[in-house]
Design a protein around this motif. Structure first.
Motif, PDB file in Angstrom:
ATOM      1  N   LYS A 132      26.698  29.460  32.238  1.00 37.33           N
ATOM      2  CA  LYS A 132      26.955  29.138  30.836  1.00 37.33           C
ATOM      3  C   LYS A 132      28.161  29.910  30.311  1.00 37.33           C
ATOM      4  CE  LYS A 132      23.929  30.358  27.566  1.00 37.33           C
ATOM      5  NZ  LYS A 132      22.787  30.308  26.592  1.00 37.33           N
ATOM      6  N   LEU A 133      28.272  31.180  30.686  1.00 45.62           N
ATOM      7  CA  LEU A 133      29.421  31.973  30.249  1.00 45.62           C
ATOM      8  C   LEU A 133      30.717  31.443  30.866  1.00 45.62           C
ATOM      9  CD1 LEU A 133      28.213  35.711  30.447  1.00 45.62           C
ATOM     10  CD2 LEU A 133      28.134  34.149  28.497  1.00 45.62           C
ATOM     11  N   ILE A 134      30.670  31.106  32.149  1.00 46.69           N
ATOM     12  CA  ILE A 134      31.874  30.640  32.840  1.00 46.69           C
ATOM     13  C   ILE A 134      32.385  29.335  32.245  1.00 46.69           C
ATOM     14  CG2 ILE A 134      32.675  29.678  35.056  1.00 46.69           C
ATOM     15  CD1 ILE A 134      30.884  31.858  36.400  1.00 46.69           C
ATOM     16  N   THR A 135      31.482  28.477  31.828  1.00 45.28           N
ATOM     17  CA  THR A 135      31.875  27.161  31.325  1.00 45.28           C
ATOM     18  C   THR A 135      32.082  27.132  29.812  1.00 45.28           C
ATOM     19  OG1 THR A 135      29.530  26.502  31.244  1.00 45.28           O
ATOM     20  CG2 THR A 135      30.771  25.928  33.229  1.00 45.28           C
TER      21      THR A 135
ATOM     22  N   TRP B  87      38.662  30.404  30.762  1.00 51.18           N
ATOM     23  CA  TRP B  87      40.044  30.669  31.143  1.00 51.18           C
ATOM     24  C   TRP B  87      40.000  31.695  32.250  1.00 51.18           C
ATOM     25  CZ3 TRP B  87      43.712  27.503  30.742  1.00 51.18           C
ATOM     26  CH2 TRP B  87      45.058  27.875  30.803  1.00 51.18           C
ATOM     27  N   TRP B  88      41.138  31.933  32.904  1.00 54.31           N
ATOM     28  CA  TRP B  88      41.134  32.782  34.094  1.00 54.31           C
ATOM     29  C   TRP B  88      40.646  34.200  33.818  1.00 54.31           C
ATOM     30  CZ3 TRP B  88      43.950  37.199  33.882  1.00 54.31           C
ATOM     31  CH2 TRP B  88      45.013  37.263  32.971  1.00 54.31           C
ATOM     32  N   ASP B  89      40.943  34.731  32.628  1.00 56.13           N
ATOM     33  CA  ASP B  89      40.608  36.133  32.364  1.00 56.13           C
ATOM     34  C   ASP B  89      39.103  36.368  32.322  1.00 56.13           C
ATOM     35  OD1 ASP B  89      40.580  34.593  30.019  1.00 56.13           O
ATOM     36  OD2 ASP B  89      41.075  36.294  28.735  1.00 56.13           O
ATOM     37  N   SER B  90      38.368  35.467  31.701  1.00 61.74           N
ATOM     38  CA  SER B  90      36.911  35.629  31.633  1.00 61.74           C
ATOM     39  C   SER B  90      36.263  35.308  32.981  1.00 61.74           C
ATOM     40  CB  SER B  90      36.313  34.743  30.533  1.00 61.74           C
ATOM     41  OG  SER B  90      36.666  33.385  30.722  1.00 61.74           O
ATOM     42  N   VAL B  91      36.689  34.215  33.597  1.00 58.84           N
ATOM     43  CA  VAL B  91      36.105  33.810  34.887  1.00 58.84           C
ATOM     44  C   VAL B  91      36.325  34.887  35.944  1.00 58.84           C
ATOM     45  CG1 VAL B  91      36.186  32.103  36.752  1.00 58.84           C
ATOM     46  CG2 VAL B  91      36.321  31.355  34.363  1.00 58.84           C
ATOM     47  N   ASP B  92      37.516  35.468  35.958  1.00 58.09           N
ATOM     48  CA  ASP B  92      37.833  36.475  36.976  1.00 58.09           C
ATOM     49  C   ASP B  92      37.177  37.817  36.701  1.00 58.09           C
ATOM     50  OD1 ASP B  92      39.336  34.414  37.905  1.00 58.09           O
ATOM     51  OD2 ASP B  92      41.271  35.399  37.740  1.00 58.09           O
ATOM     52  N   SER B  93      36.685  38.014  35.494  1.00 60.02           N
ATOM     53  CA  SER B  93      35.909  39.218  35.183  1.00 60.02           C
ATOM     54  C   SER B  93      34.435  39.049  35.543  1.00 60.02           C
ATOM     55  CB  SER B  93      36.031  39.547  33.689  1.00 60.02           C
ATOM     56  OG  SER B  93      37.349  39.877  33.348  1.00 60.02           O
TER      57      SER B  93
ATOM     58  N   LEU C  88      33.856  26.647  37.599  1.00 61.70           N
ATOM     59  CA  LEU C  88      32.748  26.978  38.496  1.00 61.70           C
ATOM     60  C   LEU C  88      33.222  26.929  39.949  1.00 61.70           C
ATOM     61  CD1 LEU C  88      29.681  25.121  36.925  1.00 61.70           C
ATOM     62  CD2 LEU C  88      30.091  27.588  37.006  1.00 61.70           C
ATOM     63  N   ASN C  89      34.097  25.974  40.268  1.00 65.75           N
ATOM     64  CA  ASN C  89      34.687  25.940  41.615  1.00 65.75           C
ATOM     65  C   ASN C  89      35.432  27.233  41.898  1.00 65.75           C
ATOM     66  OD1 ASN C  89      35.827  22.467  41.200  1.00 65.75           O
ATOM     67  ND2 ASN C  89      33.780  23.252  41.619  1.00 65.75           N
ATOM     68  N   ARG C  90      36.232  27.686  40.933  1.00 68.42           N
ATOM     69  CA  ARG C  90      37.001  28.928  41.096  1.00 68.42           C
ATOM     70  C   ARG C  90      36.063  30.120  41.285  1.00 68.42           C
ATOM     71  NH1 ARG C  90      42.340  31.115  39.851  1.00 68.42           N
ATOM     72  NH2 ARG C  90      42.191  33.253  39.082  1.00 68.42           N
ATOM     73  N   ALA C  91      34.995  30.163  40.503  1.00 68.70           N
ATOM     74  CA  ALA C  91      34.031  31.264  40.619  1.00 68.70           C
ATOM     75  C   ALA C  91      33.385  31.279  41.995  1.00 68.70           C
ATOM     76  CB  ALA C  91      32.969  31.146  39.531  1.00 68.70           C
TER      77      ALA C  91
ATOM     78  N   ILE D 268      34.673  30.160  44.785  1.00 67.89           N
ATOM     79  CA  ILE D 268      35.684  30.613  45.746  1.00 67.89           C
ATOM     80  C   ILE D 268      35.831  32.131  45.695  1.00 67.89           C
ATOM     81  CG2 ILE D 268      38.165  30.569  46.279  1.00 67.89           C
ATOM     82  CD1 ILE D 268      38.114  27.626  45.137  1.00 67.89           C
ATOM     83  N   LEU D 269      35.777  32.693  44.490  1.00 71.50           N
ATOM     84  CA  LEU D 269      36.070  34.115  44.307  1.00 71.50           C
ATOM     85  C   LEU D 269      34.861  35.043  44.431  1.00 71.50           C
ATOM     86  CD1 LEU D 269      38.560  33.992  41.284  1.00 71.50           C
ATOM     87  CD2 LEU D 269      39.106  34.337  43.704  1.00 71.50           C
ATOM     88  N   HIS D 270      33.666  34.507  44.595  1.00 73.40           N
ATOM     89  CA  HIS D 270      32.495  35.392  44.526  1.00 73.40           C
ATOM     90  C   HIS D 270      32.472  36.432  45.650  1.00 73.40           C
ATOM     91  CE1 HIS D 270      30.465  32.918  47.651  1.00 73.40           C
ATOM     92  NE2 HIS D 270      29.636  33.949  47.787  1.00 73.40           N
TER      93      HIS D 270
END
Length: 224
Positions: free
Chosen positions: A103-106, A110-116, A148-151, A153-155
């Motif tokens: 829910k937070l990611i979506t 933007w990149w700053d929140s998702v990457d945090s 969510l795809n980016r998250a 990949i980065l997990h």
């Protein structure tokens, strides 16, 4: 003895630091997606540290509600605060909480929140329960939501020797032909980071699969 948790006191302390002169260039840097209070990172970190030092953190039952209420506030600094609060209680989070993180990611994406959120909070949860957590990562990697795809990949970004190479490959290959800039950057980033641990794997991966130029360049950035 610490004071009880009080979100309104915290919000007021940030409002007192509001700087409209700084807010406009911050907003421009983020492509005008979000309004800003205009608080630079060092001042924000110091204010947060001071608040946490004198206030009790909310218990698990209140935590997610508090994080969500803060995250929904309009200025971008509050999304950073919400993520910081969640990080303070990281060990209390489990696979069942990945739905909340989705829910937070979506929301306000933007990149700053998702990457945090993805490499630290999500990554830590999945590492503690690989079987169930990886199932969710596959669901995210199949989502129509690019963030969510980016998250997904980065997990594993911080896993180093604990990286599950099979899952890394499977998730990357689902998106290797994507034209989304943020997806290609994520693939390149996770490969570049893993190359610090296993450069031979990354070099072989790049040789075996057809990667887009941006992704390939990022992946091989530090491999001689």
């Amino acid at each position: 003895m610490k004071n009880p948790w009080n979100r309104h006191t915290y919000v007021q302390s940030f409002e007192n630091l509001r700087n409209e002169r700084l807010a406009e260039p911050m907003k421009a840097y983020m492509k005008h997606h979000f309004p800003f209070l205009g608080i630079k990172s060092p001042e924000r970190t110091e204010a947060l540290k001071a608040f946490f030092a004198i206030h009790e953190l909310p218990g698990k039952t209140e935590l997610l509600n508090e994080v969500w209420e803060i995250y929904r506030l309009p200025e971008r600094e509050y999304q950073y605060v919400a993520i910081a609060l969640l990080s303070k209680k990281l060990k209390s989070l489990a696979v069942d909480d990945l739905g909340f993180l989705e829910k937070l990611i979506t929301e306000k994406s933007w990149w700053d929140s998702v990457d945090s959120i993805a490499p630290t909070i999500v990554g830590d949860i999945v590492k503690r329960d690989r079987l169930e957590g990886e199932k969710v990562m596959f669901q995210w990697s199949d989502s129509d939501n690019m963030w969510l795809n980016r998250a997904a990949i980065l997990h594993q970004l911080k896993y180093k020797k604990e990286t599950n190479e099979k899952i890394l490959i499977e998730i990357i290959l689902k998106h290797v032909h994507s034209n989304e800039f943020f997806i290609q950057k994520a693939i390149g980033w996770v490969l570049r980071e893993y190359a610090k641990t296993n450069p031979a794997f990354v070099r072989k991966f790049v040789e075996e699969y057809e990667l887009k130029p941006l992704c390939k360049r990022e992946a091989l950035k530090h491999i001689k």
